[in-house]
Design an enzyme around this catalytic site. Sequence first.
Site, PDB file in Angstrom:
ATOM      1  N   ASN A 193       0.857  -1.193   0.000  1.00  0.00           N
ATOM      2  CA  ASN A 193       0.000   0.000   0.000  1.00  0.00           C
ATOM      3  C   ASN A 193       0.890   1.239   0.000  1.00  0.00           C
ATOM      4  O   ASN A 193       1.512   1.549   1.014  1.00  0.00           O
ATOM      5  CB  ASN A 193      -0.895  -0.036   1.254  1.00  0.00           C
ATOM      6  CG  ASN A 193      -1.719   1.217   1.383  1.00  0.00           C
ATOM      7  OD1 ASN A 193      -1.876   1.987   0.434  1.00  0.00           O
ATOM      8  ND2 ASN A 193      -2.273   1.432   2.578  1.00  0.00           N
ATOM      9  N   TRP A 194       0.935   1.922  -1.140  1.00  0.00           N
ATOM     10  CA  TRP A 194       1.834   3.072  -1.267  1.00  0.00           C
ATOM     11  C   TRP A 194       1.241   4.344  -0.675  1.00  0.00           C
ATOM     12  O   TRP A 194       1.886   5.395  -0.681  1.00  0.00           O
ATOM     13  CB  TRP A 194       2.211   3.304  -2.733  1.00  0.00           C
ATOM     14  CG  TRP A 194       2.924   2.148  -3.359  1.00  0.00           C
ATOM     15  CD1 TRP A 194       3.341   1.002  -2.722  1.00  0.00           C
ATOM     16  CD2 TRP A 194       3.292   1.990  -4.736  1.00  0.00           C
ATOM     17  NE1 TRP A 194       3.943   0.152  -3.630  1.00  0.00           N
ATOM     18  CE2 TRP A 194       3.937   0.729  -4.861  1.00  0.00           C
ATOM     19  CE3 TRP A 194       3.150   2.806  -5.866  1.00  0.00           C
ATOM     20  CZ2 TRP A 194       4.426   0.264  -6.085  1.00  0.00           C
ATOM     21  CZ3 TRP A 194       3.633   2.330  -7.084  1.00  0.00           C
ATOM     22  CH2 TRP A 194       4.259   1.081  -7.179  1.00  0.00           C
ATOM     23  N   LYS A 195      -0.018   4.272  -0.243  1.00  0.00           N
ATOM     24  CA  LYS A 195      -0.696   5.450   0.358  1.00  0.00           C
ATOM     25  C   LYS A 195      -0.567   6.644  -0.584  1.00  0.00           C
ATOM     26  O   LYS A 195      -0.664   6.487  -1.790  1.00  0.00           O
ATOM     27  CB  LYS A 195      -0.126   5.719   1.747  1.00  0.00           C
ATOM     28  CG  LYS A 195      -0.099   4.450   2.595  1.00  0.00           C
ATOM     29  CD  LYS A 195       0.062   4.693   4.046  1.00  0.00           C
ATOM     30  CE  LYS A 195       0.083   3.354   4.763  1.00  0.00           C
ATOM     31  NZ  LYS A 195      -0.002   3.478   6.187  1.00  0.00           N
ATOM     32  N   GLU A 232      -6.920   4.636   7.720  1.00  0.00           N
ATOM     33  CA  GLU A 232      -6.754   6.081   7.448  1.00  0.00           C
ATOM     34  C   GLU A 232      -8.014   6.650   6.805  1.00  0.00           C
ATOM     35  O   GLU A 232      -8.352   7.819   7.018  1.00  0.00           O
ATOM     36  CB  GLU A 232      -5.501   6.293   6.573  1.00  0.00           C
ATOM     37  CG  GLU A 232      -4.225   6.071   7.390  1.00  0.00           C
ATOM     38  CD  GLU A 232      -3.035   5.555   6.603  1.00  0.00           C
ATOM     39  OE1 GLU A 232      -3.037   5.650   5.359  1.00  0.00           O
ATOM     40  OE2 GLU A 232      -2.099   5.025   7.241  1.00  0.00           O
ATOM     41  N   GLU A 250      -5.540  -4.956  10.588  1.00  0.00           N
ATOM     42  CA  GLU A 250      -4.532  -3.910  10.754  1.00  0.00           C
ATOM     43  C   GLU A 250      -4.820  -3.145  12.043  1.00  0.00           C
ATOM     44  O   GLU A 250      -5.594  -2.182  12.040  1.00  0.00           O
ATOM     45  CB  GLU A 250      -4.575  -2.941   9.568  1.00  0.00           C
ATOM     46  CG  GLU A 250      -4.202  -3.567   8.255  1.00  0.00           C
ATOM     47  CD  GLU A 250      -3.558  -2.557   7.322  1.00  0.00           C
ATOM     48  OE1 GLU A 250      -2.434  -2.804   6.882  1.00  0.00           O
ATOM     49  OE2 GLU A 250      -4.172  -1.509   7.065  1.00  0.00           O
ATOM     50  N   SER A 260       3.237  -2.132  10.271  1.00  0.00           N
ATOM     51  CA  SER A 260       4.689  -2.160  10.465  1.00  0.00           C
ATOM     52  C   SER A 260       5.319  -3.508  10.129  1.00  0.00           C
ATOM     53  O   SER A 260       6.228  -3.957  10.823  1.00  0.00           O
ATOM     54  CB  SER A 260       5.054  -1.715  11.892  1.00  0.00           C
ATOM     55  OG  SER A 260       4.603  -0.391  12.132  1.00  0.00           O
ATOM     56  N   HIS A 294      -9.548   1.115   4.768  1.00  0.00           N
ATOM     57  CA  HIS A 294      -8.260   1.309   5.444  1.00  0.00           C
ATOM     58  C   HIS A 294      -8.476   2.235   6.637  1.00  0.00           C
ATOM     59  O   HIS A 294      -9.292   3.157   6.593  1.00  0.00           O
ATOM     60  CB  HIS A 294      -7.242   1.916   4.467  1.00  0.00           C
ATOM     61  CG  HIS A 294      -5.855   1.901   5.021  1.00  0.00           C
ATOM     62  ND1 HIS A 294      -5.416   2.852   5.911  1.00  0.00           N
ATOM     63  CD2 HIS A 294      -4.839   1.025   4.850  1.00  0.00           C
ATOM     64  CE1 HIS A 294      -4.161   2.554   6.249  1.00  0.00           C
ATOM     65  NE2 HIS A 294      -3.790   1.459   5.621  1.00  0.00           N
ATOM     66  N   GLY A 296       2.208   2.324  10.717  1.00  0.00           N
ATOM     67  CA  GLY A 296       3.131   3.445  10.568  1.00  0.00           C
ATOM     68  C   GLY A 296       3.805   3.870  11.860  1.00  0.00           C
ATOM     69  O   GLY A 296       4.427   4.926  11.926  1.00  0.00           O
TER      70      GLY A 296
HETATM   71  P1  PGA Z   1       2.722   0.286   7.644  1.00  0.00           P
HETATM   72  O1  PGA Z   1       1.263   0.520   6.965  1.00  0.00           O
HETATM   73  O2  PGA Z   1       3.247  -1.006   7.083  1.00  0.00           O
HETATM   74  O3  PGA Z   1       3.519   1.474   7.223  1.00  0.00           O
HETATM   75  O4  PGA Z   1       2.481   0.216   9.115  1.00  0.00           O
HETATM   76  C1  PGA Z   1       0.385  -0.545   6.774  1.00  0.00           C
HETATM   77  C2  PGA Z   1      -0.870  -0.051   6.102  1.00  0.00           C
HETATM   78  O5  PGA Z   1      -1.269   1.083   6.378  1.00  0.00           O
HETATM   79  O6  PGA Z   1      -1.496  -0.744   5.304  1.00  0.00           O
END
Ligand code: PGA
Length: 224
Positions: free
Chosen positions: A6-8, A78, A146, A182, A76, A152
């Site tokens: 996931n490149w966000k 976020e 998650e 992470s 997600h 993150g």
């Molecule tokens: P991260 O993000 O690996 O940077 O913790 C995971 C995600 O948001 O899918």
Amino acid sequence: MIIAGNWKMYRGPDVHALAGLDAIVCPPYTRLRECVEAGLTTYAQNVHWEPEGAFTGEISAPMLLELGVAGSLVGHSERRQYFGETDLAVARRGAAALAAGLGVIACVGETAEQRESGATEAVLEIQVEAIAERCGAADGLVLAYEPVWAIGTGLTATPEIAQDAHAFIKSRLDVPVLYGGSVKPDNAAELLAQPDVDGALVGGASLDVESFKSICLTAARIRS
Ligand code: PGA
């Protein structure tokens, strides 16, 4: 075993460096075409529940299919945290994408406060039930556990925490469950070795070609 990067809202790595990789990439919308053309299995980061309409800023399943995109993330944390996405909205997005023939990775997970107050299973139950009600155990549906406190932050769920959560999720909806939060080359093996961990959703470590490749190789080794 599924590894999804996931490149966000980052540009992400050079797609040519990822050629031949047996993995999913979830780039920003502006790079979807490039990833498809490079032969990568490409998922969007979100998808709307209507095929078209007055929904400024959204993208529909038919639009993604037209680009050759294979699926989408939905829910997600976020999106839930910063854009007010509800369990119902997440489930509607997932159901529409599946009905259109896209694959779906639907994300669930508890916050630190919810875990500390002992509410993890109650939260997961509500999130998973909403998805189960609209999507069922559809082909093409994958969940991602998650924990919000691990995304993150550099904090990773222990293999035991991940295994327990995955087993609980599967008891409510029997589909593959990826772990996210992470995931790095140095912790991927112990997480992916858990019996109910069917892959990983990787954020930060997917932006670096070598670390993403290393996680994919670990997954391939564990599966074989
Ligand atoms: P991260 O993000 O690996 O940077 O913790 C995971 C995600 O948001 O899918």
